[in-house]
Every structure is written in structure tokens, then in C-alpha cells.
Design an enzyme around this catalytic site. Structure first.
Site, short mmCIF file in Angstrom:
data_model
loop_
_atom_site.label_atom_id
_atom_site.label_comp_id
_atom_site.label_asym_id
_atom_site.label_seq_id
_atom_site.Cartn_x
_atom_site.Cartn_y
_atom_site.Cartn_z
CD GLU A 13 4.66 -15.95 12.48
OE1 GLU A 13 4.31 -15.40 12.88
OE2 GLU A 13 4.41 -16.81 11.17
CD1 TRP A 14 5.59 -9.59 9.96
CD2 TRP A 14 6.10 -10.46 8.45
NE1 TRP A 14 7.45 -9.16 9.14
CE2 TRP A 14 7.00 -10.24 8.39
CE3 TRP A 14 5.90 -11.94 7.97
CZ2 TRP A 14 8.59 -10.30 7.45
CZ3 TRP A 14 7.01 -12.26 6.70
CH2 TRP A 14 8.11 -11.38 6.44
N GLY A 15 2.67 -13.23 12.13
CA GLY A 15 1.74 -13.64 12.62
C GLY A 15 0.97 -14.75 11.56
CG ASP A 39 11.50 -8.94 10.15
OD1 ASP A 39 10.38 -9.47 9.70
OD2 ASP A 39 11.78 -7.89 9.55
CG ASP A 97 5.83 -4.34 8.53
OD1 ASP A 97 5.49 -5.48 9.32
OD2 ASP A 97 6.58 -4.11 7.77
C1 GLA Z 1 9.66 -5.81 8.58
C2 GLA Z 1 9.06 -6.01 10.18
C3 GLA Z 1 9.04 -4.19 10.45
C4 GLA Z 1 10.52 -3.79 10.26
C5 GLA Z 1 11.18 -4.58 8.52
C6 GLA Z 1 12.87 -3.59 8.32
O1 GLA Z 1 9.11 -5.16 7.71
O2 GLA Z 1 8.03 -6.33 10.76
O3 GLA Z 1 8.57 -4.10 11.62
O4 GLA Z 1 11.21 -4.55 10.77
O5 GLA Z 1 10.76 -5.61 8.47
O6 GLA Z 1 12.58 -4.29 7.63
#
Ligand code: GLA
Length: 402
Positions: free
Chosen positions: A187-189, A154, A209
Site C-alpha cells: 500500500e506504498w507506505g 496492492d 514505485d
Molecule cells: C502498483 C505497485 C507496483 C505494481 C503495479 C501493478 O503500482 O506498486 O509494484 O505491482 O501496481 O499494476
């Protein structure tokens, strides 16, 4: 002389090619030739994950046919760790995992399945537990010693670190640890991981997310920027447009884990979510409590014909070939020359929706067999295209076979 100049040319080519790419270890891509499939604890259990739940999921994988359908990884997300000892070794929360991770890995392996775990490139995870920053090699060695097969890594609490550098560092640590471990970049893009993720990880999150809703979303602050986080699956779908060319065998765009069976999603919405993730060649990481899933949800998650579309060995991500507002057509080429097609109706009313053969790369005079993958039956042969009634917030998913 001729050979010398050929070698020189080859050298120049190699230099040019590798200045633009990251040299992955031999066999790296083979760890995920098709999109990884499994279950992850986060979407249902958040930080309240424990050993009993994880074992239960492994049991259900075998008993209810998930393993047979191709689901393989059981991934423990955030919340398994508690601290570090004096030597810097990560400590497992013994209240949640009294037998430790090694024993759990042994149990999961004894069922012919694989274990995944979670950490973070920063000093702390998103849930506030110790991250791997500064401990990359030590943690990778620990995971390998435990028998871990998959790492989700993450991006919380990373300050102004460079994502490509941080993920390459962890990839090198995993390589050094010497155990084949699928590496999931999360890393969410935010720094376009599709541009640098190939050879660094096997999959990379493309968005913030997911939440179990149709099109919800919430404004949050991430690294000082206002972003929309906690988004419904249709919003995530919209963010996949333009990314298909970056995916292929060994390296996949990851539009986040499935919410099928969670929240308030209707049966049609659940079926749409699953069909679209299949056509996107997305990793299929289940996020619901499969121990108590209803028969209707099990039918969705275990639809082997839809899964075959996702796992097709050609490894092409599907694309949107038509966008008429609420009505969309998505198509994915398959290895045998056929196409999977999803007719997607975002409106609140039943709609008749069709695809033209020319939209999916076939000549209009072509006669092709059509099979409905949710009805699980052949629905005839047609020339030029195919149309059907599509339920509100729902899909029709077909395979078109010339
Ligand atoms: C981030 C990630 C999620 C999850 C949480 C855990 O938000 O994007 O998919 O793994 O952390 O804390």
C-alpha cells in the site's frame, strides 16, 4: 494464592500486549525469518507477462545459480487475470497463461522453487483487472488450490477503505485457506504500514514505485493527494531512515523491488543499489530479465557475501550512521558480532570515505579484520576505523570482524 495472582498478572499482560497487536497464526513469522528473495515480473514486463517468460525465469534460477544463492520465489505481478466467472471465480488470461496457474505452480515446484501471484485490495488492480474486494476468501481458496506460495496485495481502487482492516481481512482469508502463503502488503507506505504490518503481512512496501534511475521522480495524484511516484533508488533510500526498528525476523520493510540491470543505471550505481538493499535487510526481489543479464550484472545479483549480509539470521535492518551530505555510512549488525558497512558516495567524483569503529558500536582501540565484499578479499586489520576510495555514485561494502 500466589499462583492465582501470577495468572491474573499474566492475563493482564496478555490483554495489554494483544490490544496493541494483531494475533498472527502460529508459525506465521517462520514463513519469512529472513527477507524474501526472488524475482517479480513487474519492473521489466509490466502487464505483458506470460507463461513462457515465467517458466524461463524458473529455468534460469536453476541454471545460473540464483536458486543456489537463495532466490526462491517467482512472482507473477499484475496482468495474469482477465475477468470473473458467474460464480465469482477469478479467470486467468488464457492467451498469456494457456496451461493455467496450477500447471505453472507444479512446474516451479518441480524445480524446488515457489510461485507468487498478485492481486489488489480494491475492486480493480492498478492495471485495470479484477481486484479481490468482496472476493477475499474465494480468491485465497483459489490461490491455495493452485499451490501459490506468495501473494503481493496492492492498494489501487480502494476508495476510503482502511488499509489495516483490508489487509487483516486478506490475512485471515489466507489463514483460513490453510496453505502457508507469504503475504506482501503493497500500500506504498501511505498509512504507515510499519506501525501495523507485523502479524498482518511478512513485508510491507514503504514507498511509492521504484524506477531504474539514480534520483528521478514524478509528481502524480494518489487517492486525491499529490505525491512523488516513480522514484529513483536514492530517493527510496532516503525514505527508509527511521524505519529500522519496525523490521525483524518474519516482518520486513520493503523499499520495493530491485532495478539492478534495468534502465540507465551504471555498474557502480547498480552495485550501490544492491549493496544498500542488502544492508537494509530489504526483500531481494529481482526486477530485471535475468535470462539476458550481462556477466557484470550476474556478478552483482549473485554475490553470496553481500546476500549473506541481507539474510543474516539476526534480522536487523541496517541504519545510516553518518550523513555528510554526499557521503554516507550505513551499518548493519550481524549475528556473530561483526558489522556490515556500506560507504556510499553520492557525489560525481571519487572520494576517500571512512567509518570509525565508534560509529558502529565498537570501542576505538579495537583491532578488527576487514573484508571487502565486492573485491571478495580480506583487506587487512585495523584499529579505530577503516577508509577507502569510493567511486562516484558508488559504494565500498565491507564486513568488519572484531
Ligand atoms: C502498483 C505497485 C507496483 C505494481 C503495479 C501493478 O503500482 O506498486 O509494484 O505491482 O501496481 O499494476
Amino acid at each position: 494464592m500466589k499462583n492465582d495472582s501470577r495468572m491474573l498478572l499474566a492475563g493482564v499482560w496478555l490483554f495489554v500486549a494483544c490490544s496493541a497487536c494483531v494475533a498472527a497464526p502460529a508459525g506465521w513469522d517462520d514463513l519469512a525469518r529472513t527477507p524474501p528473495m526472488g524475482w517479480n515480473s513487474w519492473n521489466t514486463f509490466r502487464l505483458e507477462i506470460n507463461e513462457e517468460v515465467v517458466r524461463g525465469m524458473a529455468d534460469v534460477f536453476v541454471e545460473k545459480g540464483f536458486k543456489r544463492a537463495g532466490y526462491e520465489f517467482i512472482v507473477i505481478d499484475d496482468g495474469w487475470q482477465i475477468d470473473r466467472d458467474d460464480q465469482g471465480n477469478i479467470i486467468v488470461n488464457k492467451d498469456k497463461f494457456p496451461s493455467g496457474i496450477k500447471a505453472l505452480a507444479d512446474y516451479i515446484h518441480s524445480k524446488g522453487l515457489k510461485l507468487g501471484i498478485y492481486s489488489d485490495a480494491g475492486y480493480s488492480t492498478c492495471g485495470g483487472f479484477p481486484g479481490s474486494l468482496g472476493y477475499e476468501y474465494q480468491d485465497a481458496r483459489q490461490y491455495a488450490a493452485w499451490g501459490v506460495d506468495y501473494l503481493k496485495f496492492d492498494w489501487c481502487h480502494t476508495g476510503n477503505k482502511s488499509a489495516p482492516d483490508s489487509y487483516q481481512l486478506m490475512r485471515r482469508a489466507l489463514e483460513k485457506a490453510g496453505r502457508p502463503i507469504v503475504f506482501s502488503i503493497c500500500e506504498w507506505g501511505t498509512s504507515q504500514p510499519w506501525e501495523w504490518g507485523k502479524g498482518v503481512g511478512h513485508l510491507w512496501r514503504t514507498t511509492f514505485d521504484i524506477r531504474p534511475c539514480w534520483d528521478c521522480g514524478r509528481k502524480t495524484i494518489s487517492n486525491g493527494r499529490q505525491v512523488e511516484n516513480f522514484i529513483g533508488f536514492t530517493k527510496i533510500l532516503d525514505l527508509q531512515v527511521g524505519l529500522a526498528s519496525y523490521a525483524g525476523p518474519g516482518h520486513w520493510n520493503d523499499p520495493d523491488m530491485l532495478e539492478v540491470g534495468n534502465g540507465e543505471l551504471t555498474l557502480d550505481e547498480n552495485r550501490a543499489h544492491f549493496s544498500l538493499w542488502c544492508i537494509l535487510a530489504a526483500p531481494l526481489m529481482l526486477g530485471n530479465d535475468i535470462r539476458s543479464a550481462t556477466p557484470e550484472i550476474l556478478d552483482i545479483l549473485l554475490n553470496e557475501e553481500a546476500i549473506a549480509v541481507n539474510q543474516d539470521p539476526l534480522g536487523k535492518q541496517g541504519v545510516k550512521v553518518r550523513d555528510d551530505g554526499d557521503l554516507e555510512v550505513w551499518s548493519k549488525p550481524l549475528h556473530d558480532g561483526s558489522r556490515a558497512v556500506v560507504l556510499f558516495n553520492r557525489s560525481d567524483m571519487k572520494q576517500n570515505l571512512g567509518v570509525l569503529w565508534t560509529e558502529i558500536g565498537y570501542p576505538s582501540h579495537l583491532k578488527a579484520k576487514v573484508r571487502d565484499l565486492w573485491k571478495k578479499k580480506d583487506v587487512g586489520s585495523s584499529r579505530g576505523g577503516y577508509a577507502d576510495d569510493v567511486p562516484p555514485h558508488g559504494v565500498v561494502m565491507v564486513k568488519v570482524m572484531p
